[in-house]
Design a protein around this motif. Structure first.
Motif, mmCIF file in Angstrom:
data_model
loop_
_atom_site.group_PDB
_atom_site.id
_atom_site.type_symbol
_atom_site.label_atom_id
_atom_site.label_comp_id
_atom_site.label_asym_id
_atom_site.label_seq_id
_atom_site.Cartn_x
_atom_site.Cartn_y
_atom_site.Cartn_z
ATOM 1 N N ILE A 46 -10.426 5.456 -7.341
ATOM 2 C CA ILE A 46 -10.580 4.989 -6.056
ATOM 3 C C ILE A 46 -10.144 3.570 -5.773
ATOM 4 O O ILE A 46 -9.815 3.040 -5.036
ATOM 5 C CB ILE A 46 -11.691 5.638 -5.096
ATOM 6 C CG1 ILE A 46 -11.649 7.262 -5.321
ATOM 7 C CG2 ILE A 46 -12.143 4.984 -3.954
ATOM 8 C CD1 ILE A 46 -12.834 8.051 -4.479
ATOM 9 N N ALA A 47 -11.225 2.861 -6.636
ATOM 10 C CA ALA A 47 -11.092 1.201 -6.518
ATOM 11 C C ALA A 47 -9.671 0.988 -6.705
ATOM 12 O O ALA A 47 -9.278 -0.025 -6.105
ATOM 13 C CB ALA A 47 -12.213 0.751 -7.530
ATOM 14 N N ASP A 48 -9.100 1.240 -7.937
ATOM 15 C CA ASP A 48 -7.736 0.834 -8.203
ATOM 16 C C ASP A 48 -6.778 1.202 -7.339
ATOM 17 O O ASP A 48 -5.805 0.697 -6.921
ATOM 18 C CB ASP A 48 -7.460 1.324 -9.700
ATOM 19 C CG ASP A 48 -8.168 0.698 -10.687
ATOM 20 O OD1 ASP A 48 -8.738 -0.429 -10.620
ATOM 21 O OD2 ASP A 48 -8.127 1.174 -11.924
ATOM 22 N N SER A 49 -6.842 2.594 -6.660
ATOM 23 C CA SER A 49 -5.835 2.979 -5.805
ATOM 24 C C SER A 49 -6.033 2.184 -4.351
ATOM 25 O O SER A 49 -5.149 1.988 -3.758
ATOM 26 C CB SER A 49 -6.552 4.633 -5.435
ATOM 27 O OG SER A 49 -5.644 5.023 -4.423
ATOM 28 N N ARG A 50 -7.242 1.761 -3.899
ATOM 29 C CA ARG A 50 -7.316 0.884 -2.907
ATOM 30 C C ARG A 50 -6.566 -0.530 -2.924
ATOM 31 O O ARG A 50 -5.903 -0.968 -2.152
ATOM 32 C CB ARG A 50 -8.809 0.519 -2.547
ATOM 33 C CG ARG A 50 -9.400 1.695 -1.739
ATOM 34 C CD ARG A 50 -10.873 1.440 -1.500
ATOM 35 N NE ARG A 50 -11.547 2.591 -0.605
ATOM 36 C CZ ARG A 50 -12.749 3.048 -0.883
ATOM 37 N NH1 ARG A 50 -13.664 2.381 -1.465
ATOM 38 N NH2 ARG A 50 -13.155 4.083 -0.282
ATOM 39 N N ILE A 51 -6.830 -0.954 -4.205
ATOM 40 C CA ILE A 51 -5.938 -2.175 -4.564
ATOM 41 C C ILE A 51 -4.471 -1.938 -4.448
ATOM 42 O O ILE A 51 -3.713 -2.895 -3.851
ATOM 43 C CB ILE A 51 -6.568 -2.684 -6.131
ATOM 44 C CG1 ILE A 51 -7.820 -3.283 -5.929
ATOM 45 C CG2 ILE A 51 -5.503 -3.782 -6.302
ATOM 46 C CD1 ILE A 51 -8.481 -3.361 -7.231
ATOM 47 N N MET A 52 -3.931 -0.941 -5.121
ATOM 48 C CA MET A 52 -2.695 -0.547 -5.044
ATOM 49 C C MET A 52 -2.039 -0.476 -3.546
ATOM 50 O O MET A 52 -1.069 -0.910 -3.324
ATOM 51 C CB MET A 52 -2.551 0.863 -5.801
ATOM 52 C CG MET A 52 -1.167 0.627 -6.693
ATOM 53 S SD MET A 52 -0.908 1.940 -8.015
ATOM 54 C CE MET A 52 -1.175 0.840 -9.471
ATOM 55 N N LEU A 53 -3.107 0.379 -2.967
ATOM 56 C CA LEU A 53 -2.594 0.512 -1.465
ATOM 57 C C LEU A 53 -2.547 -0.874 -0.397
ATOM 58 O O LEU A 53 -1.598 -0.907 0.256
ATOM 59 C CB LEU A 53 -3.457 1.548 -0.573
ATOM 60 C CG LEU A 53 -3.310 2.985 -1.336
ATOM 61 C CD1 LEU A 53 -4.685 3.607 -0.547
ATOM 62 C CD2 LEU A 53 -2.073 3.657 -0.674
ATOM 63 N N ASP A 54 -3.304 -1.473 -0.932
ATOM 64 C CA ASP A 54 -3.332 -2.827 -0.253
ATOM 65 C C ASP A 54 -1.931 -3.712 -0.500
ATOM 66 O O ASP A 54 -1.468 -4.395 0.219
ATOM 67 C CB ASP A 54 -4.587 -3.935 -0.585
ATOM 68 C CG ASP A 54 -5.678 -3.237 -0.013
ATOM 69 O OD1 ASP A 54 -5.803 -2.755 0.919
ATOM 70 O OD2 ASP A 54 -6.937 -3.634 -0.471
ATOM 71 N N ASP A 55 -1.639 -3.551 -1.869
ATOM 72 C CA ASP A 55 -0.354 -4.304 -2.510
ATOM 73 C C ASP A 55 0.858 -3.450 -1.691
ATOM 74 O O ASP A 55 1.814 -4.281 -1.250
ATOM 75 C CB ASP A 55 -0.388 -4.131 -3.906
ATOM 76 C CG ASP A 55 0.639 -4.959 -4.467
ATOM 77 O OD1 ASP A 55 1.209 -5.797 -3.712
ATOM 78 O OD2 ASP A 55 1.382 -4.764 -5.683
ATOM 79 N N CYS A 56 0.751 -2.105 -1.617
ATOM 80 C CA CYS A 56 1.728 -1.597 -0.832
ATOM 81 C C CYS A 56 1.951 -1.939 0.572
ATOM 82 O O CYS A 56 3.211 -2.276 1.006
ATOM 83 C CB CYS A 56 1.471 0.051 -0.698
ATOM 84 S SG CYS A 56 2.374 0.929 0.212
ATOM 85 N N ILE A 57 0.750 -2.053 1.102
ATOM 86 C CA ILE A 57 0.807 -2.416 2.614
ATOM 87 C C ILE A 57 1.391 -3.789 2.767
ATOM 88 O O ILE A 57 2.258 -4.203 3.622
ATOM 89 C CB ILE A 57 -0.478 -2.584 3.295
ATOM 90 C CG1 ILE A 57 -0.915 -0.969 3.460
ATOM 91 C CG2 ILE A 57 -0.680 -3.187 4.640
ATOM 92 C CD1 ILE A 57 -2.433 -0.791 3.750
ATOM 93 N N SER A 58 0.984 -4.781 1.925
ATOM 94 C CA SER A 58 1.544 -6.106 1.839
ATOM 95 C C SER A 58 2.861 -6.294 1.640
ATOM 96 O O SER A 58 3.738 -6.995 2.200
ATOM 97 C CB SER A 58 0.946 -6.942 0.709
ATOM 98 O OG SER A 58 1.343 -8.123 0.597
ATOM 99 N N LYS A 59 3.576 -5.460 0.883
ATOM 100 C CA LYS A 59 4.950 -5.130 0.493
ATOM 101 C C LYS A 59 5.690 -4.723 1.793
ATOM 102 O O LYS A 59 6.886 -5.118 2.355
ATOM 103 C CB LYS A 59 5.398 -4.132 -0.551
ATOM 104 C CG LYS A 59 4.605 -4.907 -1.808
ATOM 105 C CD LYS A 59 5.322 -5.760 -2.675
ATOM 106 C CE LYS A 59 4.515 -6.144 -4.059
ATOM 107 N NZ LYS A 59 3.689 -6.978 -4.060
ATOM 108 N N LEU A 60 5.089 -3.775 2.293
ATOM 109 C CA LEU A 60 5.877 -3.156 3.638
ATOM 110 C C LEU A 60 5.651 -4.174 4.968
ATOM 111 O O LEU A 60 6.685 -4.390 5.582
ATOM 112 C CB LEU A 60 5.158 -1.923 4.106
ATOM 113 C CG LEU A 60 5.359 -0.713 3.023
ATOM 114 C CD1 LEU A 60 4.450 0.330 3.155
ATOM 115 C CD2 LEU A 60 6.815 -0.448 3.141
#
Length: 202
Positions: free
Chosen positions: A51-65
């Motif tokens: 969950i912690a790593d997933s949140r980091i990855m989702l934040d990175d995803c949002i940043s790219k979008l």
């Protein structure tokens, strides 16, 4: 976490897509399509993380979008993917009050995607399903706690609980279908972008 062969294949494809997009970004940071593909790979990869790593990855995803939208503010694919990323973030929060702002953002992005591409049925369905996200969130987290407490025992068969269970089941199928469709589209877009062109005719 146990992976099926299909999960492992999705993981490999997404990781390959992520690396390819990252390399392309180094050459052309103004390619909004590449940023959307990169974000899609991150969104897919986030499903295989803690969950912690997933949140980091989702934040990175949002940043790219968001970066893709700076380049092309009407890019409906980026808007739709942002909706998916915020929805995923929302479901990771066990507290509905913390999850609700993510669902609201997701709904806004899905609506903007519909405005850019009004005939897209997937975008329209995403708006409908996101409206049900808080209800589904409560059911998922309530059932998770109930299963832990009861050890996953069978439900009672009273008519009130039966109709509520049917609504809950229908809602779960709506959300699961939407998520499966989103994953399928990301996989298809990723696979399509990595297929070499056919050889020229002789």
């Amino acid at each position: 976490m146990q992976f099926s062969q299909d999960d492992f294949d999705r993981l490999l494809l997404s990781e390959h897509s992520r690396k390819t997009c990252e390399a392309h970004y180094a050459k052309n940071p103004q390619d909004a399509e590449n940023l959307v593909k990169w974000a899609g790979a991150l969104l897919e990869l986030s499903q295989f993380q803690s969950i912690a790593d997933s949140r980091i990855m989702l934040d990175d995803c949002i940043s790219k979008l968001e970066e893709a939208l700076v380049i092309n503010p009407t890019k409906h694919e980026a808007l739709w993917c942002l909706g998916n990323a915020h929805t995923s973030h929302g479901f990771m929060n066990p507290d509905l009050d913390e999850a609700r702002p993510y669902f609201e953002k997701a709904s806004e992005y899905f609506q903007r995607a519909v405005e850019q591409e009004p005939g897209n049925e997937l975008y329209q369905k995403s708006v409908e399903v996101t409206a049900k996200a808080p209800e589904l969130h409560m059911e998922i987290h309530k059932q998770g706690m109930a299963q832990q407490a009861l050890g996953g025992g069978p439900a009672t068969s009273s008519s009130g609980k039966s109709s509520k269970a049917k609504r809950s089941s229908d809602l779960k199928y709506d959300i699961c279908g939407w998520i499966i469709l989103a994953v399928g589209i990301f996989a298809w877009v990723g696979a399509k972008s990595n297929v070499p062109p056919p050889p020229p005719p002789r």
